[in-house]
Design an enzyme around this catalytic site. Sequence first.
Site, mmCIF file in Angstrom:
data_model
loop_
_atom_site.group_PDB
_atom_site.id
_atom_site.type_symbol
_atom_site.label_atom_id
_atom_site.label_comp_id
_atom_site.label_asym_id
_atom_site.label_seq_id
_atom_site.Cartn_x
_atom_site.Cartn_y
_atom_site.Cartn_z
ATOM 1 N N GLY A 41 -10.442 -9.971 6.937
ATOM 2 C CA GLY A 41 -10.836 -8.559 7.067
ATOM 3 C C GLY A 41 -9.730 -7.772 7.744
ATOM 4 O O GLY A 41 -9.585 -6.575 7.515
ATOM 5 N N THR A 43 -6.956 -5.765 9.982
ATOM 6 C CA THR A 43 -6.969 -4.548 10.802
ATOM 7 C C THR A 43 -8.136 -3.648 10.425
ATOM 8 O O THR A 43 -8.868 -3.157 11.289
ATOM 9 C CB THR A 43 -5.649 -3.773 10.598
ATOM 10 O OG1 THR A 43 -4.562 -4.632 10.927
ATOM 11 C CG2 THR A 43 -5.594 -2.526 11.450
ATOM 12 N N GLY A 179 -1.106 12.207 14.083
ATOM 13 C CA GLY A 179 -1.422 11.699 12.744
ATOM 14 C C GLY A 179 -2.895 11.331 12.673
ATOM 15 O O GLY A 179 -3.691 11.687 13.557
ATOM 16 N N GLY A 264 2.221 5.496 14.994
ATOM 17 C CA GLY A 264 2.412 4.785 13.732
ATOM 18 C C GLY A 264 2.328 3.286 13.921
ATOM 19 O O GLY A 264 2.135 2.785 15.042
ATOM 20 N N HIS A 442 -26.698 22.240 -6.975
ATOM 21 C CA HIS A 442 -26.897 23.224 -5.899
ATOM 22 C C HIS A 442 -28.135 22.850 -5.086
ATOM 23 O O HIS A 442 -29.154 22.491 -5.682
ATOM 24 C CB HIS A 442 -27.103 24.601 -6.526
ATOM 25 C CG HIS A 442 -27.357 25.678 -5.515
ATOM 26 N ND1 HIS A 442 -26.350 26.202 -4.737
ATOM 27 C CD2 HIS A 442 -28.504 26.307 -5.154
ATOM 28 C CE1 HIS A 442 -26.866 27.131 -3.941
ATOM 29 N NE2 HIS A 442 -28.169 27.213 -4.172
HETATM 30 C C1 LIG Z 1 -7.279 2.724 14.148
HETATM 31 C C2 LIG Z 1 -7.076 2.576 12.661
HETATM 32 C C3 LIG Z 1 -7.905 3.242 11.785
HETATM 33 C C4 LIG Z 1 -7.725 3.100 10.416
HETATM 34 N N1 LIG Z 1 -8.577 3.764 9.584
HETATM 35 C C5 LIG Z 1 -8.413 3.649 8.244
HETATM 36 C C6 LIG Z 1 -9.314 4.289 7.353
HETATM 37 O O1 LIG Z 1 -10.273 4.941 7.764
HETATM 38 N N2 LIG Z 1 -9.118 4.142 6.021
HETATM 39 C C7 LIG Z 1 -8.065 3.424 5.526
HETATM 40 O O2 LIG Z 1 -7.924 3.337 4.302
HETATM 41 N N3 LIG Z 1 -7.197 2.792 6.342
HETATM 42 C C8 LIG Z 1 -7.349 2.885 7.687
HETATM 43 N N4 LIG Z 1 -6.497 2.220 8.522
HETATM 44 C C9 LIG Z 1 -5.382 1.451 7.930
HETATM 45 C C10 LIG Z 1 -5.858 0.092 7.409
HETATM 46 O O3 LIG Z 1 -6.511 -0.600 8.443
HETATM 47 C C11 LIG Z 1 -4.663 -0.716 6.922
HETATM 48 O O4 LIG Z 1 -3.959 0.051 5.959
HETATM 49 C C12 LIG Z 1 -5.084 -2.011 6.275
HETATM 50 O O5 LIG Z 1 -5.791 -2.814 7.192
HETATM 51 C C13 LIG Z 1 -3.847 -2.787 5.779
HETATM 52 O O6 LIG Z 1 -4.250 -4.001 5.212
HETATM 53 P P1 LIG Z 1 -3.228 -5.222 5.148
HETATM 54 O O7 LIG Z 1 -3.961 -6.308 4.453
HETATM 55 O O8 LIG Z 1 -1.947 -4.796 4.602
HETATM 56 O O9 LIG Z 1 -2.932 -5.623 6.654
HETATM 57 P P2 LIG Z 1 -3.878 -6.074 7.842
HETATM 58 O O10 LIG Z 1 -5.242 -5.531 7.677
HETATM 59 O O11 LIG Z 1 -3.121 -5.759 9.079
HETATM 60 O O12 LIG Z 1 -4.020 -7.635 7.631
HETATM 61 C C14 LIG Z 1 -2.987 -8.518 7.846
HETATM 62 C C15 LIG Z 1 -3.591 -9.827 8.259
HETATM 63 O O13 LIG Z 1 -2.566 -10.808 8.306
HETATM 64 C C16 LIG Z 1 -2.801 -11.663 9.394
HETATM 65 N N5 LIG Z 1 -1.529 -12.296 9.736
HETATM 66 C C17 LIG Z 1 -0.393 -11.698 10.171
HETATM 67 N N6 LIG Z 1 0.567 -12.606 10.352
HETATM 68 C C18 LIG Z 1 0.032 -13.809 10.024
HETATM 69 C C19 LIG Z 1 0.527 -15.129 10.007
HETATM 70 N N7 LIG Z 1 1.773 -15.414 10.377
HETATM 71 N N8 LIG Z 1 -0.293 -16.112 9.624
HETATM 72 C C20 LIG Z 1 -1.577 -15.858 9.258
HETATM 73 N N9 LIG Z 1 -2.099 -14.639 9.253
HETATM 74 C C21 LIG Z 1 -1.298 -13.620 9.634
HETATM 75 C C22 LIG Z 1 -3.335 -10.740 10.478
HETATM 76 O O14 LIG Z 1 -4.081 -11.465 11.449
HETATM 77 C C23 LIG Z 1 -4.198 -9.787 9.657
HETATM 78 O O15 LIG Z 1 -5.547 -10.210 9.601
HETATM 79 C C24 LIG Z 1 -6.672 2.300 9.902
HETATM 80 C C25 LIG Z 1 -5.843 1.604 10.785
HETATM 81 C C26 LIG Z 1 -6.044 1.735 12.150
HETATM 82 C C27 LIG Z 1 -5.150 0.977 13.088
#
Ligand SMILES: Cc1cc2nc3c(=O)[nH]c(=O)nc-3n(C[C@H](O)[C@H](O)[C@H](O)COP(=O)(O)OP(=O)(O)OC[C@H]3O[C@@H](n4cnc5c(N)ncnc54)[C@H](O)[C@@H]3O)c2cc1C
Length: 465
Positions: A41, A43, A179, A264, A442
Amino acid sequence: MAEGGHYDIVILGGGSGGYACALRAAEFGKRVALIEKDKVGGTCLHRGCIPTKALLHAAEVADSSRESAKFGVRAAFEGIDMPAVLSYQQGVVDRLWKGLQSTLAGRKIDTISGDGRLTSPTSVTVNGAVYTGDHVVLATGSVPRSLPGLTLDGVRVISSDDALRLDRVPSSAIILGGGVIGVEFASVWRSFGADVTIVEMESQLLPLEDEASAKVLQRVFRRRGIGSELGTPFQSVSYTDSGVQVSLGNGKQLQAEVLLVAVGRGPVSADLGYEENGVTITRGFVDVDPLCRTAVPTISAVGDLVNTPQLAHVGFAEGILVAERLGGLDVKPIDYDGVPRITYSDPEVASVGLTGVQAEARGYNIVEVNYPLGGNGKSVILQTQGQAKVIAEAPSAAGGQPGRVLGIHLVGSRVGELIAEAQLIFNWDAEPDDVAALIHPHPTQSEIIGEAHLALAGKPLHFHA
Ligand SMILES: Cc1cc2nc3c(=O)[nH]c(=O)nc-3n(C[C@H](O)[C@H](O)[C@H](O)COP(=O)(O)OP(=O)(O)OC[C@H]3O[C@@H](n4cnc5c(N)ncnc54)[C@H](O)[C@@H]3O)c2cc1C
């Protein structure tokens, strides 16, 4: 749990990008290993989209109870019970997390717990066990960034991760960065009763949004008592007896209990074996082509790790794209202009397509309409203010109809839900006249989309300029 082995696809990182890729790949009958060091799941589910939106909903409830007399309802706002808010928030996260784990298991995806490292173009090693794949997908996401010389201590100078764990409402907060994340926390904390000031180096809040939307947001925030210092760089922070003092480039000194650094997020790409195995990286982001292929033929990368909009639904779309490519489908590059964007503050800001400045920079002659929410029955019922701005290509001849819709920009309570229609309009290359022909129910806020297009098509209903 599997102990090493061979798979069709090995995915490193179980966030939005990684797990979406796993789920779609399983639909093609692929054997998939999903490696996650924390919780599937990522971030979005645990530290981003979901917990922040739960906080924002609690904030809306607080505002509703505070303002109930306006609607003739007798209720009293007695304060925020933060441990109870956190428990509601955690309940939402846990329920979705449980659902995700069972969906992954249901699709026969092997979820492997542990810190993975790319050890060859076709393998990832976790705790000494080697998982090989015909293909590897990198999806290690991003973490909060800071500024040079600004150290996050997790107590007074905090990241969004720390802010989500706070078991109290700070009496006052300075938020560095206007942002999406900064604006959403400003909105929550203000509704919870804190004094909040946002510091933003650019001249508007939400610098990536259309200036017209930012102006409305800034006006409403001002009315809500949220301070902002725009066009001002941060200089330094020092500790005081009760919190922090922040010095700004315009000479002002601000004091507060906490400083939230929301400048960021940086990609997680260092020390994971990426470059040693031929993956190229620019400013920390893994380089990919429009089909998410890295420089190594057996490796793809998706989500916040690559330099595309940092949004969960972009991660989903990229993960699905890679799974479909590996499944043999003829995939098309994602049009990132067509990705809907929402800031879930009060008021919400939502958009799709180009801003006016971007459209002109790309050489379009444009026409636009700003439809105020004051002319929309449902928005008046909700007592919200804002507008719908629609930008289209100017008619090619005098008296002609405008061409393609180039951008839709909305501000107001609940307008985030309207962006789904707006994205169909943009992504299906609709013209104002096409949308003007569609009947909007509406009284709904969706009528602002219909009314703005009616006006652009030269047949305004309630709109008067
Ligand atoms: C406060 C906040 C609010 C947000 N709100 C929104 C929103 O409302 N709508 C929206 O669309 N986006 C939102 N975002 C952005 C969104 O959360 C991210 O764009 C999204 O989670 C990115 O997904 P990802 O899979 O690329 O990375 P991530 O979700 O960061 O997942 C990466 C995963 O890789 C794992 N990992 C990293 N390195 C390793 C390793 N070496 N070995 C094993 N596992 C590893 C991590 O533990 C993590 O679980 C928000 C972000 C934040 C911080």
